[in-house]
Design an enzyme around this catalytic site. Structure first.
Site, PDB file in Angstrom:
ATOM      1  N   HIS A   1       0.842  -1.209   0.000  1.00 55.30           N
ATOM      2  CA  HIS A   1       0.000   0.000   0.000  1.00 55.30           C
ATOM      3  C   HIS A   1       0.874   1.256   0.000  1.00 55.30           C
ATOM      4  O   HIS A   1       0.644   2.185  -0.786  1.00 55.30           O
ATOM      5  CB  HIS A   1      -0.908  -0.029   1.232  1.00 55.30           C
ATOM      6  CG  HIS A   1      -1.706   1.218   1.460  1.00 55.30           C
ATOM      7  ND1 HIS A   1      -3.045   1.312   1.177  1.00 55.30           N
ATOM      8  CD2 HIS A   1      -1.349   2.434   1.960  1.00 55.30           C
ATOM      9  CE1 HIS A   1      -3.480   2.523   1.483  1.00 55.30           C
ATOM     10  NE2 HIS A   1      -2.470   3.220   1.963  1.00 55.30           N
ATOM     11  N   GLU A   2       1.889   1.276   0.860  1.00 57.85           N
ATOM     12  CA  GLU A   2       2.790   2.442   0.910  1.00 57.85           C
ATOM     13  C   GLU A   2       3.634   2.537  -0.358  1.00 57.85           C
ATOM     14  O   GLU A   2       3.946   3.633  -0.827  1.00 57.85           O
ATOM     15  CB  GLU A   2       3.686   2.364   2.145  1.00 57.85           C
ATOM     16  CG  GLU A   2       2.939   2.269   3.471  1.00 57.85           C
ATOM     17  CD  GLU A   2       1.891   3.367   3.640  1.00 57.85           C
ATOM     18  OE1 GLU A   2       2.102   4.484   3.132  1.00 57.85           O
ATOM     19  OE2 GLU A   2       0.854   3.101   4.278  1.00 57.85           O
TER      20      GLU A   2
ATOM     21  N   HIS B   1       1.775   4.384  -2.839  1.00 56.54           N
ATOM     22  CA  HIS B   1       1.898   5.838  -2.672  1.00 56.54           C
ATOM     23  C   HIS B   1       3.152   6.365  -3.361  1.00 56.54           C
ATOM     24  O   HIS B   1       3.126   7.413  -4.009  1.00 56.54           O
ATOM     25  CB  HIS B   1       1.929   6.198  -1.187  1.00 56.54           C
ATOM     26  CG  HIS B   1       0.583   6.170  -0.518  1.00 56.54           C
ATOM     27  ND1 HIS B   1      -0.542   6.694  -1.101  1.00 56.54           N
ATOM     28  CD2 HIS B   1       0.194   5.681   0.697  1.00 56.54           C
ATOM     29  CE1 HIS B   1      -1.582   6.527  -0.277  1.00 56.54           C
ATOM     30  NE2 HIS B   1      -1.157   5.914   0.810  1.00 56.54           N
TER      31      HIS B   1
ATOM     32  N   HIS C   1      -5.249   7.348  -1.945  1.00 55.81           N
ATOM     33  CA  HIS C   1      -6.211   6.389  -1.419  1.00 55.81           C
ATOM     34  C   HIS C   1      -7.380   6.268  -2.392  1.00 55.81           C
ATOM     35  O   HIS C   1      -7.768   7.231  -3.046  1.00 55.81           O
ATOM     36  CB  HIS C   1      -6.705   6.828  -0.039  1.00 55.81           C
ATOM     37  CG  HIS C   1      -5.664   6.695   1.026  1.00 55.81           C
ATOM     38  ND1 HIS C   1      -5.406   7.674   1.964  1.00 55.81           N
ATOM     39  CD2 HIS C   1      -4.788   5.704   1.301  1.00 55.81           C
ATOM     40  CE1 HIS C   1      -4.436   7.288   2.770  1.00 55.81           C
ATOM     41  NE2 HIS C   1      -4.035   6.092   2.383  1.00 55.81           N
TER      42      HIS C   1
END
Length: 747
Positions: free
Chosen positions: A442-443, A446, A452
């Protein structure tokens, strides 16, 4: 002499008969296939017979093999194609190449031979570890469990075994550059019989590494006095250790799971098998546990080990712990990691690095019940795009391909005397692996530019990361329920469609077949008559996100890239109308203030804060010559102290008598102002005379060739919080240098 003629005649006849049998590929009348079973119904959700396999012909072949159907009319045969094919049904007594590169007798045919549904025969992929999904037999008629064994091309990687549940299987295959002929064998206690039938198939997959794309760098970060260990229960430490070498192998395997998941997701979104790559080095292999035992060398992902200037105690300070309520410096770990990564890679201006960091000194503090030395953050700017995540779940990660299913099925409860139960969502080993691997991805999303989303890995779906690699889910301590009995592709987590659209144009996902992109990545908007907006981008427009006021994350968008054939099909300009945009919004949002984020193929982005205001009558202006003019979108955030919006109408554009001869640019690290000089000696100042930010005293002057009628055609602007740089474009095609900071902001 007659004897030799007769011998030659018999030999020739025998040879022809043998050749005739080979021409039919030993199929006993069934048509040879040049494809694997690749029917994708509802993302592999429905079992169907592959189009290249005809049930009637297969049944005839079965009856012939059993001695029946002697009076049936033989079916016509055709020559097999030159390239190897996926042979789902094997025949006894004939030879053909198999997965290990040797010629061995084919085995009795079987309708339970594995069918790979997720990748077609002779496909090209761009990742070393590939996720495949398929079926054995027909689950609708008879569902059973068993074991799948994959033999890799020329035995260049050890055999691996995978569970089959209700006739469905998922597996990870290791590929070498070039063609890979894989053999897939299926066994089940329910299918044992006296005929010694083999349930086998083969598939050819080609692996082409993406060596021209920038890699995703993998870094393990330690304190300057760190012993290089991570949290683990005593049993784990005794069995596999918890030192730096084990951490490297676990992080490497997790990264290859990211890659396998992402490559499959891009394929399902219709963008080909694009995926980020890793920097690799020649080293003792770790993707198979047997490589460590034999010392087998392989080209595998490099893990950079970097030490910071901080001590372990400083890194574990509660004031830096992201999950500690009273912490005042929750973002400092990101800054510490950024400084260490910059010092390690030392990138030059314009040399962007994409780095995902594992913080090895993360520690579960049983006294404060806090995970120290941990932060889950991603982003960055300039030359470094960065993601960081702690190592508190690392003990649960698999270290090799053979351990993936056991690790993601391990129901051993988390012992909080030694390791953390992150957010009470890691109550067992498999759930801890989900949180660690999935949340770190998930990071990493980014750092690759993803915000998100409303669903998927960029929301909170990391708790289901295991479903990508399993067909049966174990008991969950988080939900207090038994997991899914059968996990199909439709049940897996995903990258959101907007994530896939970003990845399609991202430098890390570029393929060799993609057209080169223009260096001008910016987006320009032009309000025109009747409330319309013209959007232009030299590299092409990729997609537009629509954000009605109060609507975060994005739920509505327009995409202009829906093929996987290069990047040349996107429009260079589109015309937007307010009615069309608002028709795409939910009913309760249609009348709200509308923000647009317009993305170009070149990774440029333009934000229009209020679309309605931009196209309203207030955006128009009447020029001195009576013509109508329109304001463009504002450049620069104008949030710095002393900064203010500025506008100027050039005399040369409203009067033919005013001849513009030069422009003087006042700049240093940013643009302070522009001054336009005319032949009559007058001038117009836009901004301020500098340099207020350092630079050339008196400014830099750019002259127009007035003898040839050269005039200003436009400007290329780089802007962020302020105007970083500007380039002058002329009617003759000339371009000035980029004054100010050529790498600041975005174009």
């Amino acid at each position: 002499m007659p004897f030799f003629k007769d011998l030659r005649r018999r030999s020739k006849a025998s040879f022809k008969t043998e050749k005739s049998s080979n021409d039919s590929d030993g199929s006993n009348g069934s048509e040879p296939t040049d494809k694997s079973s690749t029917t994708l119904d509802s993302i592999y959700g429905v079992s169907t017979t592959p189009s290249s396999l005809h049930p009637s012909l297969s049944n005839l072949a079965l009856s012939k093999a059993n001695g029946a159907g002697a009076g049936a009319m033989p079916l016509p045969t055709r020559a097999s194609p030159a390239n190897s094919s996926n042979n789902r049904y094997s025949i006894t007594g004939l030879t053909s190449p198999v997965s290990n590169g040797s010629s061995t007798p084919k085995l009795p045919l079987s309708p339970y031979a594995p069918r790979v549904l997720s990748v077609s025969e002779n496909s090209w992929v761009h990742q070393k570890v590939l996720l495949i999904y398929g079926q054995t037999g027909d689950p609708a008629q008879r569902a059973f469990d068993g074991t799948l064994t994959i033999t890799h091309h020329q035995d260049n990687f050890p055999q691996t075994s995978w569970p089959v549940n209700d006739c469905h299987f998922k597996a990870l295959v290791h590929l070498s550059p070039g063609p890979n002929r894989l053999r897939i064998d299926f066994v089940s206690p329910k299918l044992r019989d006296s005929t010694n039938t083999s349930h086998s198939s083969t598939i050819l997959i080609n692996y082409l590494p993406m060596v021209s794309a920038p890699p995703l760098q993998l870094v393990i970060l330690l304190g300057k006095d760190s012993p290089g260990t991570y949290d683990a229960v005593p049993e784990r430490i005794q069995r596999e250790g918890n030192g730096l070498d084990t951490a490297i192998r676990k992080f490497r395997m997790a990264a290859y799971l990211w890659q396998a998941f992402t490559g499959e997701q891009m394929h399902r979104n219709g963008f080909g098998r694009r995926c980020f790559r890793f920097e690799e080095e020649w080293q003792t292999g770790s993707l198979s546990y047997r490589d460590r035992e034999t010392g087998q060398m392989r080209n595998e992902a490099k893990i950079h080990v970097v030490r910071t200037e901080k001590t372990v105690a400083e890194l574990r300070d509660l004031d830096l712990a992201q999950q500690h309520d009273k912490a005042q410096r929750k973002g400092d770990l990101f800054t510490i990691a950024m400084d260490a990564v910059k010092a390690h890679f030392n990138p030059l201006p314009g040399q962007k690095q994409y780095v995902s960091v594992l913080l090895l000194d993360t520690h579960w503090d049983t006294r404060s019940k806090t995970i120290t030395g941990h932060a889950a953050l991603g982003g960055g700017g300039g030359e470094i795009q960065l993601a960081i995540f702690g190592s508190h779940c690392l003990q649960s990660y698999p270290t090799s391909i053979e351990e993936v299913v056991p690790a993601l099925s391990d129901c051993t409860r988390t012992d909080t005397n030694f390791v953390a139960n992150d957010c009470n969502a890691a109550g067992s080993n498999w759930e801890a692996a989900n949180i660690g691997i999935g949340a770190h991805l998930h990071e990493t999303g980014h750092l690759l530019g993803c915000p998100h989303q409303e669903s998927g890995i960029m929301l909170a779906d990391a708790v289901h990361f295991n479903r990508t690699f399993l067909t049966r889910e174990p008991y969950s301590t988080r939900t207090k329920e038994q997991g899914m009995r059968l996990v199909l592709p439709k049940d897996e987590i995903k990258w959101h469609r907007l994530d896939a659209l970003r990845f399609r144009t991202h430098p890390c996902f570029r393929l060799q077949c993609d057209q080169p992109t223009n260096s001008e990545d910016g987006v320009v908007v032009w309000p025109v008559e009747q409330g319309k907006l013209l959007v232009t981008a030299v590299t092409g427009i990729a997609f537009i996100e629509l954000y009605p006021e109060g609507d975060e994350p994005c739920h509505s968008w327009i995409e202009y890239t829906n093929t996987d054939v290069g990047l040349g099909g996107s429009p260079k300009q589109v015309l937007l109308t307010e009615g069309d945009l608002r028709s795409r919004l939910p009913e309760d949002r249609k009348n709200k203030k509308l923000r647009l984020e317009i993305h170009s193929i070149g990774q440029g982005k333009l934000v229009i804060e209020d679309f309605g205001q931009l196209i309203s009558k207030k955006a128009g202006v009447k020029l001195p010559n009576g013509q109508a003019g329109f304001y463009g979108s504002k450049l620069g955030a104008a949030q710095m102290e002393g900064h203010e919006p500025t506008q100027v109408l050039l005399h040369s554009q409203s009067s033919q008598k005013m001849l513009l001869r030069s422009i003087k640019i006042y700049s240093g690290f940013a643009i302070d102002g522009l001054e336009f000089f005319y032949e009559d000696g007058s001038s117009q100042l836009f901004g301020k005379r500098g340099p207020a930010t350092g630079g050339v005293p008196g400014g830099s002057e750019f002259f127009l060739d007035t003898r040839k009628g050269e005039s200003i055609f436009g400007f290329y602007v780089r802007a962020g919080f302020w105007i970083d740089g500007i380039q002058i474009l002329t009617s003759s095609g000339r371009r000035s240098a980029i004054f100010g900071n050529p790498l600041g902001g975005s174009g």
